[in-house]
Design an enzyme around this catalytic site. Sequence first.
Site, PDB file in Angstrom:
ATOM      1  N   GLY A   1      34.265 129.389  46.885  1.00 50.93           N
ATOM      2  CA  GLY A   1      33.109 129.979  46.090  1.00 50.93           C
ATOM      3  C   GLY A   1      31.845 129.686  46.988  1.00 50.93           C
ATOM      4  O   GLY A   1      31.762 129.455  48.170  1.00 50.93           O
TER       5      GLY A   1
ATOM      6  N   ILE B   1      29.455 127.502  47.311  1.00 52.05           N
ATOM      7  CA  ILE B   1      29.067 126.143  47.901  1.00 52.05           C
ATOM      8  C   ILE B   1      29.989 126.078  49.214  1.00 52.05           C
ATOM      9  O   ILE B   1      29.597 125.688  50.468  1.00 52.05           O
ATOM     10  CB  ILE B   1      29.200 125.017  46.940  1.00 52.05           C
ATOM     11  CG1 ILE B   1      27.858 125.063  46.100  1.00 52.05           C
ATOM     12  CG2 ILE B   1      28.887 123.639  47.812  1.00 52.05           C
ATOM     13  CD1 ILE B   1      27.887 124.261  45.044  1.00 52.05           C
TER      14      ILE B   1
ATOM     15  N   VAL C   1      46.698 124.661  47.639  1.00 49.82           N
ATOM     16  CA  VAL C   1      46.802 123.274  48.378  1.00 49.82           C
ATOM     17  C   VAL C   1      47.932 122.407  47.348  1.00 49.82           C
ATOM     18  O   VAL C   1      47.679 122.107  46.450  1.00 49.82           O
ATOM     19  CB  VAL C   1      45.709 122.235  48.570  1.00 49.82           C
ATOM     20  CG1 VAL C   1      45.868 121.224  49.086  1.00 49.82           C
ATOM     21  CG2 VAL C   1      44.610 123.180  49.297  1.00 49.82           C
TER      22      VAL C   1
ATOM     23  N   ILE D   1      35.335 122.870  44.695  1.00 49.78           N
ATOM     24  CA  ILE D   1      36.125 123.689  43.776  1.00 49.78           C
ATOM     25  C   ILE D   1      35.378 123.855  42.496  1.00 49.78           C
ATOM     26  O   ILE D   1      35.907 123.918  41.352  1.00 49.78           O
ATOM     27  CB  ILE D   1      37.550 122.937  43.446  1.00 49.78           C
ATOM     28  CG1 ILE D   1      37.346 121.448  43.018  1.00 49.78           C
ATOM     29  CG2 ILE D   1      38.420 123.021  44.634  1.00 49.78           C
ATOM     30  CD1 ILE D   1      38.548 120.815  42.676  1.00 49.78           C
TER      31      ILE D   1
ATOM     32  N   ALA E   1      19.670 126.624  39.496  1.00 48.14           N
ATOM     33  CA  ALA E   1      18.441 125.892  39.582  1.00 48.14           C
ATOM     34  C   ALA E   1      17.345 126.688  38.685  1.00 48.14           C
ATOM     35  O   ALA E   1      16.677 126.144  37.924  1.00 48.14           O
ATOM     36  CB  ALA E   1      17.897 125.716  41.031  1.00 48.14           C
TER      37      ALA E   1
ATOM     38  N   HIS F   1       7.833 151.456  54.641  1.00 49.73           N
ATOM     39  CA  HIS F   1       8.678 151.819  55.734  1.00 49.73           C
ATOM     40  C   HIS F   1       8.307 151.001  57.010  1.00 49.73           C
ATOM     41  O   HIS F   1       7.183 151.023  57.431  1.00 49.73           O
ATOM     42  CB  HIS F   1       8.806 153.303  55.812  1.00 49.73           C
ATOM     43  CG  HIS F   1       9.842 153.725  57.099  1.00 49.73           C
ATOM     44  ND1 HIS F   1      11.176 153.791  56.909  1.00 49.73           N
ATOM     45  CD2 HIS F   1       9.557 154.451  58.207  1.00 49.73           C
ATOM     46  CE1 HIS F   1      11.679 154.241  58.142  1.00 49.73           C
ATOM     47  NE2 HIS F   1      10.728 154.515  58.859  1.00 49.73           N
TER      48      HIS F   1
HETATM   49  C1  FAD Z   1      25.480 122.039  47.892  1.00 47.92           C
HETATM   50  C2  FAD Z   1      24.876 122.928  46.567  1.00 47.92           C
HETATM   51  C3  FAD Z   1      23.820 124.063  46.928  1.00 47.92           C
HETATM   52  C4  FAD Z   1      23.407 124.468  45.855  1.00 47.92           C
HETATM   53  N1  FAD Z   1      22.546 125.774  45.961  1.00 47.92           N
HETATM   54  C5  FAD Z   1      21.872 126.238  44.864  1.00 47.92           C
HETATM   55  C6  FAD Z   1      21.065 127.393  45.321  1.00 47.92           C
HETATM   56  O1  FAD Z   1      20.905 127.789  46.418  1.00 47.92           O
HETATM   57  N2  FAD Z   1      20.707 128.186  44.150  1.00 47.92           N
HETATM   58  C7  FAD Z   1      20.573 127.749  43.016  1.00 47.92           C
HETATM   59  O2  FAD Z   1      20.165 128.065  42.219  1.00 47.92           O
HETATM   60  N3  FAD Z   1      21.488 126.477  42.764  1.00 47.92           N
HETATM   61  C8  FAD Z   1      22.019 125.894  43.639  1.00 47.92           C
HETATM   62  N4  FAD Z   1      22.957 124.723  43.515  1.00 47.92           N
HETATM   63  C9  FAD Z   1      23.141 124.390  42.093  1.00 47.92           C
HETATM   64  C10 FAD Z   1      21.651 123.534  41.759  1.00 47.92           C
HETATM   65  O3  FAD Z   1      21.576 122.392  42.495  1.00 47.92           O
HETATM   66  C11 FAD Z   1      21.871 123.172  40.231  1.00 47.92           C
HETATM   67  O4  FAD Z   1      22.367 124.466  39.304  1.00 47.92           O
HETATM   68  C12 FAD Z   1      20.793 122.552  39.612  1.00 47.92           C
HETATM   69  O5  FAD Z   1      20.283 121.387  40.339  1.00 47.92           O
HETATM   70  C13 FAD Z   1      20.780 122.244  38.206  1.00 47.92           C
HETATM   71  O6  FAD Z   1      19.471 121.510  37.687  1.00 47.92           O
HETATM   72  P1  FAD Z   1      19.705 120.596  36.656  1.00 47.92           P
HETATM   73  O7  FAD Z   1      18.270 120.345  36.448  1.00 47.92           O
HETATM   74  O8  FAD Z   1      20.236 121.274  35.436  1.00 47.92           O
HETATM   75  O9  FAD Z   1      20.128 119.388  36.902  1.00 47.92           O
HETATM   76  P2  FAD Z   1      20.361 118.514  38.409  1.00 47.92           P
HETATM   77  O10 FAD Z   1      19.588 119.216  39.565  1.00 47.92           O
HETATM   78  O11 FAD Z   1      21.826 118.216  38.496  1.00 47.92           O
HETATM   79  O12 FAD Z   1      19.685 117.188  38.072  1.00 47.92           O
HETATM   80  C14 FAD Z   1      20.173 116.277  37.151  1.00 47.92           C
HETATM   81  C15 FAD Z   1      19.481 114.856  37.229  1.00 47.92           C
HETATM   82  O13 FAD Z   1      19.553 114.209  36.107  1.00 47.92           O
HETATM   83  C16 FAD Z   1      19.931 112.715  36.564  1.00 47.92           C
HETATM   84  N5  FAD Z   1      20.671 111.980  35.658  1.00 47.92           N
HETATM   85  C17 FAD Z   1      21.790 112.481  35.104  1.00 47.92           C
HETATM   86  N6  FAD Z   1      22.122 111.492  34.022  1.00 47.92           N
HETATM   87  C18 FAD Z   1      21.236 110.549  33.831  1.00 47.92           C
HETATM   88  C19 FAD Z   1      21.033 109.223  33.050  1.00 47.92           C
HETATM   89  N7  FAD Z   1      21.798 109.017  32.310  1.00 47.92           N
HETATM   90  N8  FAD Z   1      19.732 108.873  33.325  1.00 47.92           N
HETATM   91  C20 FAD Z   1      18.719 109.326  34.100  1.00 47.92           C
HETATM   92  N9  FAD Z   1      18.925 110.326  34.805  1.00 47.92           N
HETATM   93  C21 FAD Z   1      20.283 110.814  34.974  1.00 47.92           C
HETATM   94  C22 FAD Z   1      20.617 112.980  37.782  1.00 47.92           C
HETATM   95  O14 FAD Z   1      20.402 111.738  38.747  1.00 47.92           O
HETATM   96  C23 FAD Z   1      19.787 114.177  38.523  1.00 47.92           C
HETATM   97  O15 FAD Z   1      18.861 113.705  39.279  1.00 47.92           O
HETATM   98  C24 FAD Z   1      23.676 123.977  44.462  1.00 47.92           C
HETATM   99  C25 FAD Z   1      24.284 122.895  44.466  1.00 47.92           C
HETATM  100  C26 FAD Z   1      25.063 122.248  45.259  1.00 47.92           C
HETATM  101  C27 FAD Z   1      25.640 121.055  44.939  1.00 47.92           C
END
Ligand code: FAD
Length: 474
Positions: free
Chosen positions: A183, A185, A238, A272, A322, A446
């Site tokens: 995928g 990542i 795997v 995964i 994001a 262009h």
């Molecule tokens: C390596 C990698 C690369 C990526 N690259 C991209 C990219 O290029 N473009 C893209 O669009 N997306 C990318 N993503 C995906 C992207 O990071 C997520 O889609 C995005 O962060 C989701 O945002 P969110 O606000 O839903 O949650 P998150 O960013 O997961 O944030 C959730 C937050 O909630 C907090 N939290 C959870 N439970 C609790 C609780 N009970 N109390 C207090 N705090 C809590 C966590 O600590 C965290 O800080 C990537 C992800 C990874 C792992």
Amino acid sequence: MANPTHVTVIGAGPGGYPAAFLAADLGMQVTLVDEEKNPGGVCVYRGCIPSKALLHVAKVLDEARHASQFGVEFAAPRVNLDKLRAFKDGVVAKMTGGTGVLTRSRKIRYVQGRATITSPTSVSVALTAGGEERITFDVGILATGSRPATLPNLTISADRVLDSTSALELKSVPKSLLVIGGGYIGLELGSVYAALGTKVSVVEMLPGLLPGADRDLVKILAERIGQICETVMLSTKVAKMADDPSGGVKVNFEHGDGTTSEKVYEKVLVSIGRRPNGQVPGLDTTKVVVDPKGFIQVDAQRRTAEPTLYAIGDVAGEPMLAHKATYEAKIAVEAIAGHKVAYEPRAIPAVVFTDPELAWCGLTEQEAQRDNIPHEVAKFPWGASGRATSIGRTDGLTKILFDPKTERVLGVGIVGAGAGEMIAEGTLAVEMAAVATDLAMTIHAHPTLSETMMESAEGFFGHATHVFRPKRKG
Ligand SMILES: Cc1cc2nc3c(=O)[nH]c(=O)nc-3n(C[C@H](O)[C@H](O)[C@H](O)COP(=O)(O)OP(=O)(O)OC[C@H]3O[C@@H](n4cnc5c(N)ncnc54)[C@H](O)[C@@H]3O)c2cc1C
């Protein structure tokens, strides 16, 4: 006008912090809870941002290595891992410092700790600094995000197995790395390690990389991935992993043709997929419904089955990206403010930041075929682009799907250098229901790669300037 609603947002990722910011901008009283010191979430701390900082460096390395094609010779680049790590950490610190300033400027109360839901209108936060705080609110927004999926029954030494978080820490550059999962990542992180000198192999259970992306585009990227990786194993599972006495991991594979093989790698990166954090502690004190995959069920305003609770971002459903989280944040907060809004995007762009980049939005050709949606495809190969040729990057393709009757743009896919920036035009076209003429008759500068959008649209009418198609006889 000031809005007296008290909103508490749990999770400060690209879903949670934009929700908190907009709620504050709309006059609500806002509390934002997260375990990190500043807002940012997975995206800024261990996802989008650090991975793109490292991918930028990978691109610089690759460009230096290939500059000889332009008659420029560099000595083989040397990487100072400590400095590279400091650069990446500096980027994260700058971004999260910035979100911290923006939080304070908006007078949002930021509570650092882990939240447990205690009722539909209250949470208890185990504060990072020690102690507990109870917060009551009118409306809560759950933005708890997602975490990396893990392989069950892993019994090998933890330091030999990486996930996306530990891979980004860049503790060392292993001699060999097996990336489990083809995928985005896995491919992005695999590209980083390959550029740093690791012999990278990729194993994917399905017959192709990047399931869900357009196959014509994947074909071009797969060619490049094949060049930078030692092996790419498709239709391969795997079967077993075990500690090897050499200090690495011995992996047994089952290939699609029924054969098996084994190989030892210094490290293994498990990528995964990701699992939503739908099991927020204490959620059973509410009517919120979580589906079997762990996603919180929401309506078009991102409201859960509990009227005081909303959910946004990765925890609220696919695609786990994001920008989708941020978009939902705006919908949820506007709905809380009483505005008439609904989550109805026509196109959510997806970008794979490999080199070449691969980006798409709206309908793919495979989806159109699967769902019997009438469509016509127009493609423009980058070999015919002046800009692509002048930068030595003809390894690209722009592809647009049109509705044959209305001529509307249904989907756009691009593979090539800078595809991630270019997809914005396609997303706007799909979102605004643009027709082929809109793209074909918009003057594109262009020489730019964006001309490939215009020429693809011209191709729909059979007369792209830089592609000659002989007229059919009769
Ligand atoms: C390596 C990698 C690369 C990526 N690259 C991209 C990219 O290029 N473009 C893209 O669009 N997306 C990318 N993503 C995906 C992207 O990071 C997520 O889609 C995005 O962060 C989701 O945002 P969110 O606000 O839903 O949650 P998150 O960013 O997961 O944030 C959730 C937050 O909630 C907090 N939290 C959870 N439970 C609790 C609780 N009970 N109390 C207090 N705090 C809590 C966590 O600590 C965290 O800080 C990537 C992800 C990874 C792992």
